[in-house]
Scaffold this motif. Structure first.
Motif, PDB file in Angstrom:
ATOM      1  N   ALA A  67       0.195  13.234   6.249  1.00  0.00           N
ATOM      2  CA  ALA A  67      -0.069  12.310   7.373  1.00  0.00           C
ATOM      3  C   ALA A  67      -1.565  12.095   7.529  1.00  0.00           C
ATOM      4  N   LYS A  68      -1.905  10.999   8.200  1.00  0.00           N
ATOM      5  CA  LYS A  68      -3.303  10.711   8.540  1.00  0.00           C
ATOM      6  C   LYS A  68      -3.567  11.323   9.917  1.00  0.00           C
ATOM      7  N   LEU A  69      -4.765  11.907  10.097  1.00  0.00           N
ATOM      8  CA  LEU A  69      -5.096  12.469  11.418  1.00  0.00           C
ATOM      9  C   LEU A  69      -6.252  11.692  12.044  1.00  0.00           C
ATOM     10  N   ILE A  70      -6.014  11.237  13.265  1.00  0.00           N
ATOM     11  CA  ILE A  70      -7.100  10.596  14.020  1.00  0.00           C
ATOM     12  C   ILE A  70      -7.483  11.563  15.145  1.00  0.00           C
ATOM     13  N   VAL A 108      -9.539   0.277  19.324  1.00  0.00           N
ATOM     14  CA  VAL A 108     -10.204   0.713  18.085  1.00  0.00           C
ATOM     15  C   VAL A 108      -9.316   1.715  17.346  1.00  0.00           C
ATOM     16  N   ILE A 109      -8.745   2.654  18.087  1.00  0.00           N
ATOM     17  CA  ILE A 109      -7.902   3.690  17.459  1.00  0.00           C
ATOM     18  C   ILE A 109      -6.713   3.034  16.761  1.00  0.00           C
ATOM     19  N   ILE A 110      -6.100   2.055  17.418  1.00  0.00           N
ATOM     20  CA  ILE A 110      -4.936   1.377  16.822  1.00  0.00           C
ATOM     21  C   ILE A 110      -5.346   0.677  15.518  1.00  0.00           C
ATOM     22  N   GLY A 111      -6.564   0.157  15.501  1.00  0.00           N
ATOM     23  CA  GLY A 111      -7.080  -0.456  14.264  1.00  0.00           C
ATOM     24  C   GLY A 111      -7.069   0.540  13.109  1.00  0.00           C
ATOM     25  N   PHE A 112      -7.340   1.813  13.401  1.00  0.00           N
ATOM     26  CA  PHE A 112      -7.364   2.828  12.346  1.00  0.00           C
ATOM     27  C   PHE A 112      -5.964   3.223  11.866  1.00  0.00           C
ATOM     28  N   ILE A 113      -4.948   2.984  12.680  1.00  0.00           N
ATOM     29  CA  ILE A 113      -3.576   3.264  12.225  1.00  0.00           C
ATOM     30  C   ILE A 113      -3.282   2.357  11.040  1.00  0.00           C
TER      31      ILE A 113
END
Ligand SMILES: NC(=O)c1ccc[n+]([C@@H]2O[C@H](COP(=O)([O-])OP(=O)(O)OC[C@H]3O[C@@H](n4cnc5c(N)ncnc54)[C@H](OP(=O)(O)O)[C@@H]3O)[C@@H](O)[C@H]2O)c1
Length: 279
Positions: A95-98, A192-197
């Motif tokens: 998984a990707k971690l933000i 911004v966070i959603i952009g990284f998803i």
């Protein structure tokens, strides 16, 4: 459909994400400490193994500066080891971690904005524990994004609600004139966070609204925008405590040079938030 696990989902940033994320595009698993304590290695492991999220957004944290000074072990347990537990498990399932972090990782005496390539210099236990969390994330997972922000408000108890509560109680509010940073709405940060998803960009990014102000100016702006300038006297004072960085303006260098959208001006975002909340 991508599965997103949001930890600390009842907080400012977590709840803004839950509100903004499109449920028709994403399956959302929103948990806070009552459901999953991120310091519990076994629970984090079981959650990852059972749910297999594609993206984990760590919004959980011990965020109160005074609490962190008083209980440093707990601060490191949540802000550093909690992040480590998520990083380890995210790496194991691909998984990707933000990881959400803070301007409090900077504390030098300077008066130009910090960018993502500046060395960390935390002063407080909160800042040090968040810096430790960042380092563990970097050490343990390849696909990470660290998003640092500052003075986040929205949906819950924060500086905006403190000022408006003071209006109800009347009297004088003493606010530091020597703390300079950027108020950032949880909604602007969540965008911004959603952009990284969606993106394949990794690394450390600053995500704050445009501009900067002192905490005193911030309080005055809240009163002006809500029409309460005559209902509360705000008195500036010089904070000598040294726990909060005096100047911690972040430069969104990485968003800018990557051609990604930056949050709007801090006053516009504040006005929008106050209007949306009918405040
Ligand atoms: N607010 C800001 O000004 C700001 C600025 C920059 C960066 N950040 C970062 O952004 C992230 C989110 O901040 P926020 O303002 O949304 O904080 P918040 O409102 O305090 O929310 C954090 C949430 O995490 C929960 N939590 C605490 N310990 C936990 C644990 N062990 N396991 C699971 N959940 C736990 C908290 O529950 P309890 O309330 O019960 O403790 C709370 O619901 C944090 O990492 C913070 O460092 C915040």
């Amino acid at each position: 459909m991508k599965k997103i696990w949001i930890t600390g989902a009842a907080g400012h940033v977590g709840s803004a994400l839950v509100r903004l994320l499109d449920c028709s595009r994403y399956e959302i698993l929103a948990t806070d400490i009552k459901e999953i304590d991120i310091t519990d290695v076994q629970t984090v492991h079981t959650c990852c193994q059972q749910n297999h999220p594609d993206v984990i957004i760590n919004c959980a944290g011990l965020t109160n500066l005074q609490t962190c000074e008083k209980y440093p072990d707990r601060a490191y347990q949540v802000n550093a080891l909690g992040a480590r537990n998520l990083a380890q498990e995210a790496q194991a399932i691909g998984a990707k971690l933000i990881q959400i972090s803070t301007d409090d990782v900077f504390g030098k005496i300077q008066s130009i904005p910090y960018n993502e390539f500046d060395a960390l210099s935390p002063r407080s236990v909160y800042g040090k524990s968040k810096a430790a969390g960042e380092q563990l994330v970097k050490d343990l997972i390849h696909r990470y994004i660290i998003v640092r922000s500052s003075w986040v408000y929205g949906f819950g108890k924060d500086f905006v609600s403190d000022v408006l509560d003071a209006v109800k109680n009347g009297g004088v509010l003493h606010v530091a004139s020597n703390q300079i940073s950027t108020p950032t709405s949880a909604k602007e940060l969540a965008k911004v966070i959603i952009g990284f998803i969606k993106s394949d960009a990794y690394g450390t990014y600053h995500a704050v609204c445009k501009g900067s102000c002192s905490r005193y100016e911030y309080a005055k702006a809240i009163l002006e925008l809500t029409g309460h300038t005559d209902h509360l006297h705000v008195e500036p004072f010089v904070d000598e405590s040294g726990t909060r960085p005096r100047y911690s303006v972040l430069d969104n260098l990485m968003l800018r040079i990557s051609g990604m959208e930056e949050p709007k001006d801090w006053k516009d975002a504040l006005e929008e938030y106050l209007k949306e909340q009918n405040l």
